[in-house]
Design a protein around this motif. Structure first.
Motif, mmCIF file in Angstrom:
data_model
loop_
_atom_site.group_PDB
_atom_site.id
_atom_site.type_symbol
_atom_site.label_atom_id
_atom_site.label_comp_id
_atom_site.label_asym_id
_atom_site.label_seq_id
_atom_site.Cartn_x
_atom_site.Cartn_y
_atom_site.Cartn_z
ATOM 1 N N CYS A 288 0.838 -1.197 0.000
ATOM 2 C CA CYS A 288 0.000 0.000 0.000
ATOM 3 C C CYS A 288 0.867 1.238 0.000
ATOM 4 O O CYS A 288 2.040 1.216 0.412
ATOM 5 N N SER A 289 0.239 2.296 -0.474
ATOM 6 C CA SER A 289 0.920 3.581 -0.330
ATOM 7 C C SER A 289 0.401 4.253 0.924
ATOM 8 O O SER A 289 -0.584 3.810 1.518
ATOM 9 N N ASP A 290 1.124 5.227 1.345
ATOM 10 C CA ASP A 290 0.685 5.942 2.551
ATOM 11 C C ASP A 290 -0.714 6.513 2.379
ATOM 12 O O ASP A 290 -1.476 6.649 3.347
ATOM 13 N N ALA A 291 -1.043 6.781 1.154
ATOM 14 C CA ALA A 291 -2.335 7.421 0.945
ATOM 15 C C ALA A 291 -3.498 6.463 1.117
ATOM 16 O O ALA A 291 -4.562 6.835 1.613
ATOM 17 N N ASN A 292 -3.306 5.217 0.684
ATOM 18 C CA ASN A 292 -4.443 4.301 0.761
ATOM 19 C C ASN A 292 -4.369 3.340 1.938
ATOM 20 O O ASN A 292 -5.159 2.414 2.041
ATOM 21 N N ASN A 293 -3.370 3.460 2.824
ATOM 22 C CA ASN A 293 -3.230 2.583 4.001
ATOM 23 C C ASN A 293 -4.326 2.928 5.005
ATOM 24 O O ASN A 293 -4.413 4.052 5.484
ATOM 25 N N PRO A 294 -5.191 1.938 5.316
ATOM 26 C CA PRO A 294 -6.284 2.237 6.254
ATOM 27 C C PRO A 294 -5.847 2.302 7.715
ATOM 28 O O PRO A 294 -6.681 2.407 8.606
ATOM 29 N N GLY A 295 -4.564 2.225 7.977
ATOM 30 C CA GLY A 295 -4.080 2.266 9.375
ATOM 31 C C GLY A 295 -3.693 0.901 9.914
ATOM 32 O O GLY A 295 -3.856 0.626 11.101
ATOM 33 N N CYS A 296 -3.176 0.045 9.018
ATOM 34 C CA CYS A 296 -2.768 -1.320 9.448
ATOM 35 C C CYS A 296 -1.658 -1.246 10.482
ATOM 36 O O CYS A 296 -0.831 -0.314 10.496
ATOM 37 N N ASP A 297 -1.627 -2.260 11.306
ATOM 38 C CA ASP A 297 -0.615 -2.354 12.385
ATOM 39 C C ASP A 297 0.763 -2.439 11.741
ATOM 40 O O ASP A 297 1.072 -3.413 11.044
ATOM 41 N N PRO A 298 1.624 -1.458 11.945
ATOM 42 C CA PRO A 298 2.925 -1.461 11.259
ATOM 43 C C PRO A 298 3.916 -2.474 11.845
ATOM 44 O O PRO A 298 4.880 -2.841 11.179
ATOM 45 N N GLU A 299 3.713 -2.901 13.090
ATOM 46 C CA GLU A 299 4.664 -3.803 13.723
ATOM 47 C C GLU A 299 4.263 -5.260 13.550
ATOM 48 O O GLU A 299 5.108 -6.135 13.342
ATOM 49 N N LEU A 300 2.999 -5.574 13.689
ATOM 50 C CA LEU A 300 2.548 -6.951 13.684
ATOM 51 C C LEU A 300 1.886 -7.353 12.371
ATOM 52 O O LEU A 300 1.403 -8.498 12.248
ATOM 53 N N GLY A 301 1.834 -6.454 11.405
ATOM 54 C CA GLY A 301 1.196 -6.801 10.135
ATOM 55 C C GLY A 301 1.619 -5.874 9.020
ATOM 56 O O GLY A 301 2.594 -5.113 9.150
ATOM 57 N N TRP A 302 0.895 -5.979 7.889
ATOM 58 C CA TRP A 302 1.209 -5.165 6.721
ATOM 59 C C TRP A 302 -0.084 -4.628 6.095
ATOM 60 O O TRP A 302 -1.176 -5.106 6.409
#
Length: 1679
Positions: free
Chosen positions: A1279-1293
């Motif tokens: 994903c790009s920063d623009a379309n990232n719905p706020g996924c967990d950056p440490e435990l997921g993608w």
């Protein structure tokens, strides 16, 4: 024993040492000599008898530091001797050097031996007088090409041709040389060497020459191989210093040794020992031997494989367990590390890499530099041995055995080859120390840090590293066996293994891990448990009767106390009565005044002591020596006589029968029984004789008695007869009537002072004073005598009144009451006169002066006169003159005048008076006949003109009636008639007749000698044979003496006699000891005894006696003179008499390979390899059953069954699979491991199983990372920063799916939350997706498996749980009265059959009160009151016990009729003491008392935590439990309410208190016995804390109350335990606990993740601090 050192001192009011200059010279050139000097000092003449008085004792008297008694000072003389140095014969002293004596002087050399010269360089010839022409012989160093050589006397000179210059005195050169080194050292840093035309520099060791050729650069020795240092190297200028890590010491320059190791090797001047290692090496132990529980050993057998025996042992071939096995039941051994090792394996390596075995004995004063340190270490180890209290132990000897670099024995590996190169084999180093003081023995096993590298051949094969889970055999063992058991029927010996904190180490490798230890249980980790393992080799609660061969210890103690090794070498010893000169019979000894006899004849053997003494000094200590002679039982008997010996007067007549008293029996004993030398202390020497020669007889072949005899030579050597005893006693009777030394009788009535005897030209003198007899003007009597030795104190005896005496020493009157002091009945009191004589009191009216040379003077007072007896040893024969005649054995020259004229023995009495007697009158002028009587003595000189005597050959009576009465009284005795005629006193005549008869009788007896016997000194007898002994007797009184067998001679001995020959025929049927005695009597009933030593041979089954081991006959056989010889048994037999068949399997400690049966063979098979046969080798080995080698199954067809790999090990093989496979149930096949389904992979997303492995893969949108396991989003799916719905950056993608939508995805172990963006942990444990066999613990992103209590996991298979057998592993807590029963995951304790359970406590059945209430001897598997409550549980909650005052009626009357309560638990552990103090005083001191007691308890527990459970504080959970010593604080000491209070004695105050443990989860009082022990050990400190007030221990509070001394109504016991409950409750619960309630039988195993405990809803009564008591534990608890 230290050599005798002769003292060198001069006594001039103080002792001052004289330095003796040491001479130097070649070996054998300096000799020593003994010089003597006379010394004197002033002492009080009334000294109490003391043992071993020395010069320092006399100094104390002189300086006034010793208590004085009434009497004046006298001068005491002593002989001291010293060691001087001189050149030996043939050597000359030149200044301080001894040079040899050469007949012709060595002209140009040194005389180095008798007529041997060592020539100087340049000279030769016998006397070094010939010059060597070096030039002609061409042995010069001259340059012959450019010059020449000129010879000189003793040397030569070199010359050069033309203008050449001589360089360095030897070669020629055109250019002259300049010595650069002479100016500024040539510029060299260190050493400069001149050369022709130049010079060169050099450096000292530790430096290299710099590139400039001048400077010296330090070599950094530490840069290579650490400078050879074991641990650390520090470079220094020109060298390096080695140092060691903490816990190690530097031994030598480079070697570091563990501090626990005793010094050995070069530290104690020791070298490695080598012997035939297939055998154990025998060494004889020091004189005490070695006490090992109930046995004492005198030899030690050192084996190369880590074991030491004290009985003859065969080297153990295998590591047989030491404890409770038949092999060691009758063999005493110490085994610090018995392993299957071989000390020769490393012999091909460099010396410092080989196996080395050291051993050394250390005794005091042995000259070894390390002995003092080693004995101190051994003493400290003995004193600190756990479980044994010996605070005063001091070792007298120690043995240190050290095994270094011991490798495994490779013979059992395949083909007998080592599995690794020799320099890579693991090795072991360890040490054994034994020590003893004769009574107590201790041993220490020392295991240096990391020095035990292998414990089994399997582990050695792996290089000594870790091992796998295969149960290996042949593991090393350790411990000891006292050998006091028996093999058949089997009874185990006293033994111990290697146990620490309840964990057994012997025979253990790394496979077991005990929760109480932080390291694996293995013989390799002994150093981790403790570097030193100390053992006491006796029980603590024993007395002297339990000490084996106590007599050996006593004898050894006496031997070690002796300063003089051989008293015959002491100066003056030769002046003692020579050996064999004892009186021949007890009768002779009774009448010989030179011997001190007992006061009465007893029923048993008796002894007399020579009064002839010798003094010698050694190291300032005085040694007084005398001999002691012993005799068989004597008895009084009456001999029929008709008349007296010398007259017609009857001896003692009744109804016509006249008798005289005689001593019968009393034959002189010989050998050991005949007496010995005494030095200083007769009692101590007799005790030593009893220990060494009677009680320790036959120990070490009579070695102890031989040593005793060396220190105390025998008085009567065996069977020498009585040929050396001679006695001559002249007598001066009252009137005086004299008998000369050679036997002539005459009367001499002189008036004044006369010389009775002059010995050796005035060396000794006996002077007498003759005074006028009462009632007569023409007869005299002796009233005083003086005995004197030249330059010594004269001793004067003077009559006082009718029958009393006065004694003067050096002119000073001596109080005779000193002889009335209570002393030993046999010895009596002896008044020493200087160092040359003593005075005793044989009777109230008699005194005896004994000169240590053997001369004696006895004076007896009767009727106002003195009778004098004088005796002299035979060495003064020919040297005595005076009124007692000339003593030379010739009666014809007895009457020799002072000027040498000899009168005829037929001279008249008048002629003897005028021409002989008066020549011996003394004068007041200086000279040889000067009177020694003081001028103030009574009855001083009378002139001859005023007195003239009457003579016995001219008797006249003025009164006929008196004459008639005199003749009736005296008969024909002219001396008697004369005395009565002169004094008119008939009683005087009667006394004279009586005394004359007694004297003649004693003279008669002294000349009665027993028969002389001839027979063998030793009799050799063999059971089953006949012995014939012939004894002949020679006697002057009869040709047919009487022969009688001794009382102990058995009926199997027959006696036949023919005149003077006796024949004894002995049918030897038994080896029971007896005294083989033959008594022989002559016509005078005087007896001699024949008593040979019997050497008995009683070997059975073809055994023979070994005479080479027989002791000397003089000491053989002890008091019975009966010695059983050592048997050399026939093949196949053993025992003292060869009475038992050898079991070769047992004797050889089961020599066959383990698993191979050993079969003993009957005789004539022996005890060696021919005495047994071994069965076949066990499976997995090949060989003959004796030697078995591992069979490598993997190299043959057997290993082919394995699908993958075959792994060989000793005795078998197993199949192993490649990685990714597991062994199938058939143990040969390999199954693929599905790492994906078993979750044995690290794939982050997808796992695909493969044969022997697995592959990781990723879901769509991911790709595999470079590690092959992790998944990462692909570049196209991110994903790009623009379309990232706020996924967990440490435990997921964040990913873009196929629809182009951004979605969140989580890593493995996590799932997407309901919000679609958050990653949440997956609880595999809750969901059941885990693979754990028992318990699961969820973690972030995963989970962990673990096991319930009672199970454990295997490291590589963490999901599997294996059961712990608590009973087998020793993890249970069952008491000694219970047995442990294992059950799945747990265990429980059951009462043993012979015991019974009372109130939940298992007790011995014999101790249970039959009236007590009992329960069956079973236990429930789980206590009902201890289970935890889960949420929602409705189980009944135990109600707390309320705190209340305990009345007398509420107390249980028996421990078996009611359960123990907190109250009576404390009551029995509460101590009551009474203190000499008021209540108020004690209240002020209580705090200090509590501090002192807490400190004492803490100190005690720091030392005794291992042995006293009450001193431990356990830590950790159940399976990781350990403990540390308990620490006590003052607040742990609790004073019971109501105390202190006044005692029944108002001057004393009673204090009651108990002690509890600090910081424990429950209330635990310290047991009474522990506090009692601390009280006893620390009483001085506790009394000091009480202001120096003493206290008395009254017992426990319960005992105190029962005794009625305490007021029970005032005694309140409260115990409230505080528990802090957090969880927001904040309430303090007080729960009164039954600490001695029913014992918990099963350990509950609960998973805390599955069950949550909830707080117990309990209530309590509020109680104030005052209500509980100011010192109650609830108020002291810290929450």
């Amino acid at each position: 024993m230290a050599a005798v050192r002769l003292c060198c001192c001069v006594f001039l009011l103080s002792l001052v040492g004289i330095a003796v200059g040491n001479l130097r010279g070649p070996p054998g050139s300096v000799c020593t000599f003994v010089g003597t000097r006379q010394v004197s000092w002033q002492v009080d003449n009334r000294r109490r008898r003391e043992s071993s008085p020395g010069v320092w004792d006399y100094l104390k008297e002189v300086l006034g530091t010793k208590p004085r008694y009434r009497r004046g000072l006298i001068t005491v003389y002593g002989t001291e001797y010293f060691t001087g140095y001189e050149c030996c014969l043939g050597w000359n002293r030149i200044e301080d050097t001894c040079q040899a004596d050469c007949y012709f002087p060595c002209g140009n050399g040194l005389c180095v031996d008798t007529n041997v010269c060592e020539c100087d360089e340049g000279w030769e010839g016998q006397f070094c007088h010939q010059d060597i022409d070096e030039c002609w012989l061409m042995i010069d160093e001259c340059d012959r090409v450019n010059g020449g050589c000129i010879n000189t006397q003793g040397s030569y000179n070199c010359t050069c041709n033309g203008d050449l210059h001589l360089i360095n005195g030897t070669f020629c050169h055109a250019t002259p040389d300049t010595d650069e080194c002479a100016n500024g050292n040539g510029g060299c840093d260190q050493n400069c060497h001149n050369t022709h035309g130049s010079f060169r520099c050099s450096c000292d060791a530790g430096y290299n020459l710099g590139t400039d050729g001048l400077s010296c650069i330090d070599i950094n020795e530490c840069s290579s191989n650490a400078g050879g240092c074991d641990h650390f190297c520090t470079n220094t200028d020109g060298g390096r210093n080695c140092s060691c890590r903490s816990g190690f010491r530097l031994a030598g320059e480079t070697t570091c040794r563990d501090d626990d190791l005793y010094p050995y090797g070069h530290e104690v001047d020791g070298q490695p020992r080598r012997w035939e290692f297939s055998e154990c090496h025998r060494e004889e132990l020091p004189q005490e031997g070695f006490r090992f529980f109930g046995r004492r050993h005198h030899n030690v057998y050192i084996c190369d494989n880590g074991i030491v025996g004290f009985d003859p042992i065969v080297r153990p071939r295998f590591q047989t367990p030491i404890q409770n096995v038949p092999a060691f039941s009758a063999v005493a051994v110490l085994a610090p590390f018995l392993a299957k090792s071989n000390a020769t394996v490393l012999d091909d390596l460099p010396e410092d890499k080989r196996t080395q075995i050291f051993y050394s004995f250390h005794e005091a004063d042995d000259g070894n530099p390390g002995t003092e340190q080693i004995l101190n270490l051994a003493s400290d180890d003995g004193r600190s041995t756990p479980g044994f209290h010996a605070p005063n132990y001091k070792a007298v000897w120690a043995l240190v055995v050290t095994w270094t670099r011991v490798p495994p024995d490779c013979t059992m590996y395949a083909n007998g080859a080592c599995p690794r190169p020799h320099d890579q084999l693991p090795v072991n180093t360890f040490q054994l120390v034994i020590s003893t003081n004769g009574i107590l023995s201790f041993t220490t096993f020392v295991y240096p840090t990391l020095a035990q590298q292998w414990v089994s051949p399997d582990e050695a094969k792996a290089g000594g590293g870790g091992i796998d889970d295969k149960p290996f055999g042949f593991v090393a063992v350790g411990g000891y066996s006292a050998g006091d058991g028996r093999f058949y029927p089997f009874s185990p010996a006293t033994n111990s293994s290697l146990v620490h904190s309840g964990v057994e180490f012997s025979g253990k490798d790394n496979r077991i891990r005990h929760p109480a230890l932080g390291f694996p249980v293995s013989m390799r980790n002994l150093f981790r448990a403790k570097g030193k393992w100390q053992f006491a080799l006796q029980n603590e609660d024993e007395n002297d009767n339990d000490v084996p061969q106590l007599e050996v210890a006593k004898c050894s103690q006496w031997l070690r106390s002796q300063k003089v090794e051989d008293p015959s070498q002491l100066f003056g010893y030769s002046a003692l009565p020579s050996v064999g000169t004892c009186p021949c019979t007890a009768e002779q000894a009774w009448y010989d005044s030179t011997y001190r006899r007992t006061s009465a004849i007893t029923r048993g053997p008796s002894c007399v002591s020579s009064q002839r003494r010798v003094h010698a000094f050694v190291d300032s200590e005085r040694f007084t020596m005398w001999r002691r002679c012993c005799y068989e039982r004597a008895y009084w008997w009456s001999q029929l006589r008709t008349t007296s010996v010398s007259s017609s007067v009857p001896v003692s007549c009744w109804w016509g029968r006249c008798t005289r008293q005689r001593l019968g029996g009393g034959a002189r004993r010989s050998g050991l029984q005949g007496g010995h030398l005494i030095i200083n202390d007769q009692s101590a020497d007799e005790d030593a004789f009893q220990s060494c020669c009677v009680e320790a007889a036959k120990v070490r072949g009579d070695w102890y008695c031989e040593r005793f005899q060396q220190h105390r030579p025998l008085s009567s050597p065996p069977n020498r007869g009585c040929r050396s005893y001679a006695i001559n006693i002249p007598w001066v009777r009252y009137d005086p009537h004299l008998t000369t030394m050679d036997g002539n009788k005459y009367s001499f009535n002189g008036l004044g002072d006369f010389m009775l005897a002059d010995v050796d030209n005035g060396e000794y003198q006996l002077q007498c004073r003759m005074s006028v007899a009462p009632g007569s003007n023409h007869a005299t009597m002796i009233t005083a005598v003086i005995a004197y030795q030249r330059d010594k104190h004269p001793v004067q005896i003077q009559v006082l009144g009718n029958s009393s005496l006065e004694l003067y020493v050096n002119g000073s009157l001596t109080d005779l009451s000193v002889f009335e002091e209570e002393v030993d009945e046999e010895e009596g009191y002896e008044l020493e006169v200087g160092d040359n004589a003593l005075v005793t009191q044989p009777a109230n009216n008699s005194l005896l002066v004994v000169f240590f040379s053997g001369i004696t003077v006895k004076a007896t007072a009767k009727t106002g006169m003195l009778a004098v007896e004088f005796s002299s040893p035979s060495e003064f024969k020919g040297k005595i003159r005076g009124l007692l005649g000339k003593f030379d054995g010739d009666q014809s020259n007895d009457f020799e005048t002072s000027n040498g004229t000899v009168l005829s023995v037929n001279s008249t009495e008048r002629e003897l008076y005028e021409d002989f007697g008066l020549t011996w009158q003394l004068t007041s002028e200086d000279g040889p006949r000067k009177s020694l009587f003081p001028s103030n003595t009574r009855d001083s000189f009378m002139t001859r003109s005023s007195f003239y005597p009457h003579f016995t050959d001219e008797i006249t009576f003025s009164d006929p009636d008196l004459e008639a009465q005199a003749r009736a009284t005296c008969g024909n005795n002219t001396d008697c008639l004369f005395d009565v005629s002169q004094t008119g006193d008939l009683d005087l005549g009667k006394e004279l007749v009586k005394d004359e008869e007694e004297f003649d009788n004693s003279q008669d007896v002294l000349n009665m000698f027993p028969p002389t016997l001839n027979g063998p000194d030793s009799v050799y007898a063999t059971v089953g044979e006949t012995v014939t002994v012939d004894v002949t007797a020679t006697d002057s009184t009869t040709t047919s003496p009487t022969f009688l067998l001794g009382p102990e001679v058995p009926d199997t001995v027959q006696l036949s006699v023919m005149e003077s020959k006796a024949t004894l025929v002995w049918q030897v049927t038994s080896d029971l000891p007896f005294k083989f005695q033959l008594e022989v009597y002559n016509a005078e009933n005087t007896s001699a005894q024949y008593w040979p030593v019997v050497f008995m041979c009683s070997c059975q089954n073809g055994g023979n006696c070994d005479a080479s081991d027989d002791p000397d006959p003089s000491v053989a056989g002890g008091e019975n003179k009966f010695y059983r010889q050592t048997c050399t048994c026939a093949t196949g037999y053993h025992g003292e008499r060869c009475e038992m068949q050898v079991d070769a399997c047992v004797v050889n400690l089961h020599p066959c390979f383990p698993g191979s049966n050993c079969t003993d063979l009957p005789p004539p098979a022996g005890h060696g390899a021919d005495g047994y046969i071994c069965g076949p080798c066990p499976d997995g080995y090949t060989g003959d059953g004796y030697n078995c080698q591992d069979r490598d199954e993997c190299a043959g067809a057997e290993g082919d069954v394995c699908q993958h790999d075959c792994r060989n090990f000793l005795g078998g093989f197993d199949c192993v699979c490649n990685d990714g496979y597991s062994l199938a149930d058939d143990m040969v096949s390999c199954n693929d491991v599905d790492e994906c389904s078993a979750n044995l992979n690290n794939c982050s997303q997808l796992c695909e199983n493969t044969d022997g492995g697995f592959n990781c893969s990723c879901r769509d949108g991911f790709e595999l990372a470079t590690d092959g396991e992790s998944c990462e989003p692909t570049a196209n799916s991110s994903c790009s920063d623009a379309n990232n719905p706020g996924c967990d950056p440490e435990l997921g993608w964040c990913l873009v799916n196929g629809n182009g939508t951004a979605v969140c995805s989580c890593r493995s172990g996590y799932k997407l939350g309901t919000d679609g963006v958050t990653c949440e942990d997956v609880d595999e444990c809750l969901s059941g997706t885990h693979h754990c066999e028992q318990l699961c613990n969820n973690t972030a992103g995963g989970y962990n498996c673990y096991c319930r209590d009672g199970y454990y996991t295997v490291e590589d298979y963490v999901t599997i749980c294996l059961e712990i057998d608590e009973c087998a592993e020793g993890f249970d807590d069952c008491s000694v009265h219970e047995q442990c029963e294992n059950e799945p995951g747990s265990f429980h304790c059951e009462c043993k059959e012979e015991n019974v359970e009372v109130n939940g406590v298992c007790l011995p059945g014999a101790e249970v009160d039959t009236t007590a209430t009992t329960t069956p001897a079973t236990t429930s598997s789980r206590p009902t009151t201890d289970r935890l409550l889960t949420s929602g549980s409705t189980s009944e909650i135990p109600k707390p016990v309320s705190t209340a005052k305990v009345s007398q009626t509420d107390k249980p009357t028996s421990p078996f009729t009611a359960k123990p309560t907190v109250e009576n638990v404390i009551e029995v552990n509460t101590i009551v003491i009474e203190i000499l103090s008021t209540v108020q005083e004690l209240i002020d001191l209580v705090d200090e008392f509590k501090r002192a007691l807490a400190a004492a308890l803490t100190d005690f527990c720091s030392q005794q935590a291992e042995t006293v459970p009450a001193c431990r504080v356990e830590e950790g959970d159940r399976w990781r439990r350990s403990y540390s010593p308990a620490v006590f604080r003052p607040e742990d000491v609790h004073v019971t309410e109501g105390y202190p209070k006044p005692a029944s004695d108002l001057t004393r105050t009673t204090l009651a208190f108990f002690v509890s443990h600090s910081d424990t989860g429950d209330f635990r009082p310290v047991p009474l016995d522990t506090v009692e022990t601390v009280f006893q050990q620390s009483q001085p400190q506790l009394e000091a804390a009480l202001g120096g007030r003493s206290f008395a221990y009254m017992g426990s509070l319960s005992e105190y109350l029962k005794s009625g001394q305490g007021d029970t109504d005032d005694t309140v016991l409260y115990v409230i335990i505080g528990v802090s409950v957090t969880l927001g409750v904040g309430v303090i619960f007080a729960v009164t606990a039954y600490l001695w309630a029913k014992k918990k039988r099963q350990k509950s195993k609960v998973n805390t993740n599955q069950h949550l405990a909830v707080p117990l809803p309990v209530t309590m009564e509020t109680t104030s601090k005052e209500g509980l008591g100011a010192d109650n534990p609830v108020m002291d608890t810290k929450f």
